[in-house]
Design an enzyme around this catalytic site. Structure first.
Site, mmCIF file in Angstrom:
data_model
loop_
_atom_site.group_PDB
_atom_site.id
_atom_site.type_symbol
_atom_site.label_atom_id
_atom_site.label_comp_id
_atom_site.label_asym_id
_atom_site.label_seq_id
_atom_site.Cartn_x
_atom_site.Cartn_y
_atom_site.Cartn_z
ATOM 1 C CG ASP A 1 -2.014 1.060 1.125
ATOM 2 O OD1 ASP A 1 -2.305 1.512 0.014
ATOM 3 O OD2 ASP A 1 -2.548 1.446 2.176
ATOM 4 C CB CYS B 1 -19.956 -8.064 0.426
ATOM 5 S SG CYS B 1 -19.437 -9.059 -1.000
#
Length: 360
Positions: free
Chosen positions: A134, A248
């Site tokens: 990241d 989800c």
């Protein structure tokens, strides 16, 4: 090379990574989508997203000589999702994105990637590589999709059909001509759960996120005032937001992390807003030692708390006292959000009184 690939995969598993894949460096399609997103100004104040040009989608220009990218995954879900869902919009407790409850993932993944590279060196001798977690202009999700670790869902997070989406990604750019994996295919179908559940309507269309409306962006990346029209939707979320993952359907397959460093620290998974607001800067800095949260700074943390305190529905005096204290803050950004919070509390009280007033 096939034998080396198998050796690298075994080493990745031994280091605790939960998945592994290899891809080439052709990210032209992803680069085109990124440019469209930038042209629409959906990156907000994240100016660094527009820097570095083609280095994002041309890994071999970022690290010359790169031929293939090794991508690894590390699961981080520290507790069952039901516990997190019960905390959403709690009347007095704070919600912190599950990835930030424990130790900063950069501090865990980067050394492991480095050890993975050293393992490869022991196998074949020196080779060209660079590790990323990241960081730098790296398109980690398109790379992971090409490496078969999952597909980019309608909420723009990566999803694996066997493990859900609660994981971090890391990459090794290498000059090794390793065999590649098949890219993952999309399995979102007609589902729009993430779109419908987003508290601030940040997912403006399937696979399109307007960061300027996203709670994660507003509470972490954005350093200015939070637009008033979005503050109520933030609820009690003081650092990040997980709603699109919590609801989800693919995350019914998610596994709890095996990494003890991702366990919640300082009871951040159950702390009240008033308790957190009572911390002075020195106490906060000490409690956030080694946490990803620390990088947003104390003032932004207080700003986020002021909004969440204003949204709190618990009538406790401690919440009003915390807001009153923040309203006197020398930092005008914090003080303004606290004044908004006081007005929001007053509005909520009036609404409650009118709702409870007996009919005549």
């Amino acid at each position: 090379m096939n034998e080396l690939r198998r050796a690298i995969q075994r080493a990745a598993e031994d280091l605790g990574f939960d998945a592994f894949g290899i891809c080439d460096v052709d990210l032209a399609a992803a680069g085109e989508r990124l440019q469209q997103w930038l042209d629409a100004q959906h990156h907000g104040t994240m100016s660094w997203m527009a820097r570095h040009g083609a280095k994002r989608w041309q890994p071999d220009t970022l690290v010359p000589g790169t031929l293939k990218v090794i991508t690894v995954r590390l699961d981080y879900l520290p507790e069952p999702m039901d516990e997190a869902i019960q905390l959403l919009d709690h009347p007095s407790r704070a919600y912190v994105s599950r990835y930030a409850l424990g130790r900063d993932y950069h501090k865990i993944m980067r050394p492991r990637l480095q050890r993975l590279a050293q393992t490869i060196e022991r196998q074949i001798g020196a080779f060209g590589y660079r590790a990323f977690v990241d960081s730098a202009p790296v398109m980690e999700k398109p790379l992971a999709q090409k490496a078969g670790l999952g597909w980019i869902g309608k909420h723009t997070n990566l999803i694996d059909k066997d493990s859900g989406s609660w994981f971090f990604l890391g990459e090794l750019y290498t000059d090794l001509d390793l065999p590649i994996d098949d890219a993952a295919t999309d399995h979102c179908g007609s589902c729009r759960a993430c779109i419908d559940v987003c508290p601030t309507d940040a997912i403006i269309a399937p696979y399109q996120l307007d960061a300027r409306r996203c709670i994660s962006y507003l509470t972490i990346e954005h350093d200015g005032p939070i637009p008033e029209g979005l503050r109520e939707g933030i609820g009690n979320r003081i650092y990040g937001c997980d709603d699109c993952q919590l609801f989800c359907p693919w995350n019914k397959f998610a596994q709890l992390t095996r990494e003890p460093d991702f366990a919640p620290r300082h009871e951040l998974d159950r702390a009240t807003l008033a308790e957190l607001a009572d911390q002075d800067e020195q106490t906060w800095l000490q409690s956030m030692e080694g946490s990803a949260i620390r990088r947003i700074g104390y003032a932004r943390w207080q700003r986020n708390l002021a909004v969440a305190l204003g949204n709190a529905t618990d009538p406790a005096r401690s919440i009003d006292e915390a807001l009153a204290k923040l309203a006197q803050c020398e930092d005008e950004l914090v003080a303004e959000h606290a004044r908004w919070g006081q007005q929001q509390r007053t509005k909520t009280r009036k609404s409650t009184l009118e709702h409870n007033r007996p009919e005549t």
